[in-house]
Design a protein around this motif. Structure first.
Motif, PDB file in Angstrom:
ATOM      1  N   CYS A  25      37.313 -23.916 -34.463  1.00  0.00           N
ATOM      2  CA  CYS A  25      36.717 -24.238 -35.409  1.00  0.00           C
ATOM      3  C   CYS A  25      37.410 -24.881 -36.641  1.00  0.00           C
ATOM      4  CB  CYS A  25      35.618 -23.354 -35.810  1.00  0.00           C
ATOM      5  SG  CYS A  25      34.343 -22.806 -34.627  1.00  0.00           S
ATOM      6  N   LEU A  26      38.380 -24.377 -36.890  1.00  0.00           N
ATOM      7  CA  LEU A  26      39.277 -24.889 -37.995  1.00  0.00           C
ATOM      8  C   LEU A  26      39.425 -26.294 -37.621  1.00  0.00           C
ATOM      9  CD1 LEU A  26      40.579 -24.586 -40.943  1.00  0.00           C
ATOM     10  CD2 LEU A  26      42.460 -23.274 -39.386  1.00  0.00           C
ATOM     11  N   ALA A  27      40.233 -26.295 -36.309  1.00  0.00           N
ATOM     12  CA  ALA A  27      40.521 -27.720 -35.881  1.00  0.00           C
ATOM     13  C   ALA A  27      39.453 -28.742 -36.119  1.00  0.00           C
ATOM     14  CB  ALA A  27      41.262 -27.524 -34.587  1.00  0.00           C
ATOM     15  N   TRP A  28      38.558 -28.419 -35.695  1.00  0.00           N
ATOM     16  CA  TRP A  28      37.587 -29.361 -35.691  1.00  0.00           C
ATOM     17  C   TRP A  28      37.057 -29.882 -37.274  1.00  0.00           C
ATOM     18  CZ3 TRP A  28      35.324 -26.104 -31.110  1.00  0.00           C
ATOM     19  CH2 TRP A  28      35.094 -27.119 -30.052  1.00  0.00           C
ATOM     20  N   THR A  29      37.086 -28.687 -38.132  1.00  0.00           N
ATOM     21  CA  THR A  29      36.787 -28.897 -39.476  1.00  0.00           C
ATOM     22  C   THR A  29      37.762 -29.876 -40.225  1.00  0.00           C
ATOM     23  OG1 THR A  29      35.922 -26.675 -39.470  1.00  0.00           O
ATOM     24  CG2 THR A  29      36.515 -27.648 -41.765  1.00  0.00           C
ATOM     25  N   LEU A  30      38.963 -29.935 -39.695  1.00  0.00           N
ATOM     26  CA  LEU A  30      40.175 -30.680 -40.556  1.00  0.00           C
ATOM     27  C   LEU A  30      40.013 -31.952 -39.556  1.00  0.00           C
ATOM     28  CD1 LEU A  30      43.062 -27.923 -40.779  1.00  0.00           C
ATOM     29  CD2 LEU A  30      41.312 -28.876 -42.505  1.00  0.00           C
ATOM     30  N   ALA A  31      39.762 -32.134 -38.454  1.00  0.00           N
ATOM     31  CA  ALA A  31      40.221 -33.380 -37.498  1.00  0.00           C
ATOM     32  C   ALA A  31      38.800 -34.336 -37.733  1.00  0.00           C
ATOM     33  CB  ALA A  31      40.254 -32.959 -36.175  1.00  0.00           C
ATOM     34  N   LEU A  32      37.661 -33.866 -37.808  1.00  0.00           N
ATOM     35  CA  LEU A  32      36.322 -34.613 -37.996  1.00  0.00           C
ATOM     36  C   LEU A  32      36.200 -35.080 -39.118  1.00  0.00           C
ATOM     37  CD1 LEU A  32      34.070 -32.791 -35.325  1.00  0.00           C
ATOM     38  CD2 LEU A  32      35.477 -34.667 -34.919  1.00  0.00           C
ATOM     39  N   THR A  33      36.300 -36.234 -39.588  1.00  0.00           N
ATOM     40  CA  THR A  33      36.046 -36.946 -41.043  1.00  0.00           C
ATOM     41  C   THR A  33      35.054 -38.035 -40.770  1.00  0.00           C
ATOM     42  OG1 THR A  33      37.750 -38.419 -40.492  1.00  0.00           O
ATOM     43  CG2 THR A  33      38.481 -36.334 -41.538  1.00  0.00           C
ATOM     44  N   ARG A  34      34.502 -38.560 -42.159  1.00  0.00           N
ATOM     45  CA  ARG A  34      33.504 -39.484 -42.124  1.00  0.00           C
ATOM     46  C   ARG A  34      34.344 -41.030 -41.802  1.00  0.00           C
ATOM     47  NH1 ARG A  34      28.590 -39.714 -41.416  1.00  0.00           N
ATOM     48  NH2 ARG A  34      29.088 -41.511 -40.390  1.00  0.00           N
ATOM     49  N   GLN A  35      35.651 -41.096 -42.112  1.00  0.00           N
ATOM     50  CA  GLN A  35      36.474 -42.171 -41.818  1.00  0.00           C
ATOM     51  C   GLN A  35      36.768 -42.203 -40.345  1.00  0.00           C
ATOM     52  OE1 GLN A  35      37.395 -39.822 -43.989  1.00  0.00           O
ATOM     53  NE2 GLN A  35      36.804 -41.131 -46.054  1.00  0.00           N
ATOM     54  N   GLY A  36      36.674 -41.181 -39.725  1.00  0.00           N
ATOM     55  CA  GLY A  36      36.944 -40.860 -38.255  1.00  0.00           C
ATOM     56  C   GLY A  36      35.947 -41.688 -37.416  1.00  0.00           C
ATOM     57  N   GLU A  37      34.560 -41.466 -38.027  1.00  0.00           N
ATOM     58  CA  GLU A  37      33.635 -42.035 -37.390  1.00  0.00           C
ATOM     59  C   GLU A  37      33.399 -43.532 -37.549  1.00  0.00           C
ATOM     60  OE1 GLU A  37      30.912 -41.146 -34.713  1.00  0.00           O
ATOM     61  OE2 GLU A  37      32.143 -39.574 -35.533  1.00  0.00           O
ATOM     62  N   GLU A  38      33.936 -44.171 -38.396  1.00  0.00           N
ATOM     63  CA  GLU A  38      33.953 -45.687 -38.687  1.00  0.00           C
ATOM     64  C   GLU A  38      35.096 -46.467 -37.868  1.00  0.00           C
ATOM     65  OE1 GLU A  38      33.871 -45.606 -43.092  1.00  0.00           O
ATOM     66  OE2 GLU A  38      32.055 -44.727 -43.162  1.00  0.00           O
ATOM     67  N   SER A  39      36.315 -45.611 -37.584  1.00  0.00           N
ATOM     68  CA  SER A  39      37.320 -46.456 -37.166  1.00  0.00           C
ATOM     69  C   SER A  39      37.455 -46.000 -35.434  1.00  0.00           C
ATOM     70  CB  SER A  39      38.597 -45.988 -37.467  1.00  0.00           C
ATOM     71  OG  SER A  39      38.778 -44.367 -37.487  1.00  0.00           O
ATOM     72  N   GLN A  40      37.815 -47.401 -34.886  1.00  0.00           N
ATOM     73  CA  GLN A  40      37.785 -47.040 -33.303  1.00  0.00           C
ATOM     74  C   GLN A  40      39.228 -47.190 -32.831  1.00  0.00           C
ATOM     75  OE1 GLN A  40      35.003 -49.911 -31.490  1.00  0.00           O
ATOM     76  NE2 GLN A  40      33.436 -48.593 -31.491  1.00  0.00           N
ATOM     77  N   VAL A  41      39.342 -46.372 -31.677  1.00  0.00           N
ATOM     78  CA  VAL A  41      40.665 -46.219 -30.930  1.00  0.00           C
ATOM     79  C   VAL A  41      40.492 -46.662 -29.544  1.00  0.00           C
ATOM     80  CG1 VAL A  41      41.869 -44.823 -32.549  1.00  0.00           C
ATOM     81  CG2 VAL A  41      40.737 -43.787 -30.791  1.00  0.00           C
ATOM     82  N   ASN A  42      41.466 -46.926 -28.751  1.00  0.00           N
ATOM     83  CA  ASN A  42      41.663 -47.181 -27.438  1.00  0.00           C
ATOM     84  C   ASN A  42      42.861 -46.222 -26.664  1.00  0.00           C
ATOM     85  OD1 ASN A  42      41.375 -48.331 -24.761  1.00  0.00           O
ATOM     86  ND2 ASN A  42      40.270 -50.186 -25.868  1.00  0.00           N
ATOM     87  N   PHE A  43      42.620 -46.137 -25.649  1.00  0.00           N
ATOM     88  CA  PHE A  43      43.619 -45.400 -25.043  1.00  0.00           C
ATOM     89  C   PHE A  43      44.875 -46.182 -24.912  1.00  0.00           C
ATOM     90  CE2 PHE A  43      40.306 -42.614 -24.157  1.00  0.00           C
ATOM     91  CZ  PHE A  43      40.992 -41.186 -23.820  1.00  0.00           C
ATOM     92  N   HIS A  44      44.578 -47.699 -24.576  1.00  0.00           N
ATOM     93  CA  HIS A  44      45.759 -48.435 -24.334  1.00  0.00           C
ATOM     94  C   HIS A  44      46.117 -49.349 -25.383  1.00  0.00           C
ATOM     95  CE1 HIS A  44      45.710 -48.182 -19.637  1.00  0.00           C
ATOM     96  NE2 HIS A  44      44.631 -47.519 -19.947  1.00  0.00           N
TER      97      HIS A  44
END
Length: 256
Positions: free
Chosen positions: A209-228
């Motif tokens: 839960c602490l990891a999720w709290t720190l990792a999930l951000t508003r900016q993280g929802e707006e930026s996309q990443v790809n595995f490759h």
């Protein structure tokens, strides 16, 4: 014994606090709308922990509350996996249907492992709880296996996802993988390991839960990443191929 009991109580309270912080954080960032099942699951988990807290683990009241709420948590865990699956492949409903077969693979693996380490005895005074623990372990192994397979599948078939979704999947897979291993240790070791494995599960939940709290951000929802890490031209070509594959599956030209 008193010191050990005090430590367990402190860990339990800390885990409940971590769950509350996660719920509040998701609400503040409006991510409860993005991950509604995830948000609802931790509300349910927190309420259940609060309901169990006043009761002795050996008491009849604790037993009843645990049995009543456990199936709800199983349903919530499965809903979490389906929600995560949807986030990965929301743009590609056809591929979503194809990859849903991973769910059956994860389920079969979970059932096989669950039965392999099944030690519940019908003659036990609390055989219902023992069988519930078997079912819980099966659900956890299934969830962890499914998400791990989904990540591997997407590594082979790269699909752009939000940074939050990728972080969420990584923490989810680690959390359920670790708790599944803890339950297996409890099964193999017997009742002598109940206290320590119970504490480990509580600590793991709090850390996750602490990891999720720190990792999930508003900016993280707006930026996309790809595995490759591909060139712009290669990435565009792959996306066109995915669109084509998705369209053909929806049109029934490929097996689902």
């Amino acid at each position: 014994m008193l010191i050990a009991s005090s430590i367990q109580t402190a860990l339990f309270l800390a885990s409940i606090f971590a769950r509350m912080v996660l719920v509040v954080r998701l609400r503040q960032l409006h991510l409860h709308r993005v991950y509604p099942w995830f948000f609802g699951y931790w509300i349910l988990s927190t309420l259940r922990a609060l309901a169990l807290m006043p009761h002795d683990p050996q008491s009849r009241e604790y037993y009843r509350i645990w049995l009543t709420t456990e199936p709800l948590l199983w349903a919530g865990q499965i809903a979490l996996v389906l929600e995560l699956h949807s986030k990965f492949l929301d743009r590609y409903r056809g591929i979503y249907r194809m990859s849903a077969r991973l769910l059956w693979v994860g389920t079969l693996v979970a059932v096989a492992v669950g039965l392999l380490f099944q030690t519940a005895s019908m003659g036990s005074t609390r055989w219902v709880m023992e069988w519930f623990l078997v079912a819980d372990r099966t659900v956890r192994i299934g969830c962890a296996t499914y998400v791990a397979l989904l990540l591997a599948y997407l590594n082979w078939l790269p699909v752009p996802v939000t940074r939050n979704t990728l972080r969420h999947a990584g923490i989810f897979s680690a959390y359920y993988g670790i708790t599944s291993a803890i339950y297996l240790i409890r099964t193999v070791g017997g009742s002598d390991y109940n206290s320590i494995t119970g504490s480990l599960v509580v600590v793991t939940a709090g850390v996750a839960c602490l990891a999720w709290t720190l990792a999930l951000t508003r900016q993280g929802e707006e930026s996309q990443v790809n595995f490759h890490h591909l060139s712009a031209a290669s990435e565009e070509r792959l996306l066109r191929q995915l669109d084509t594959l998705n369209t053909r599956v929806l049109a029934g030209r490929l097996p689902r």
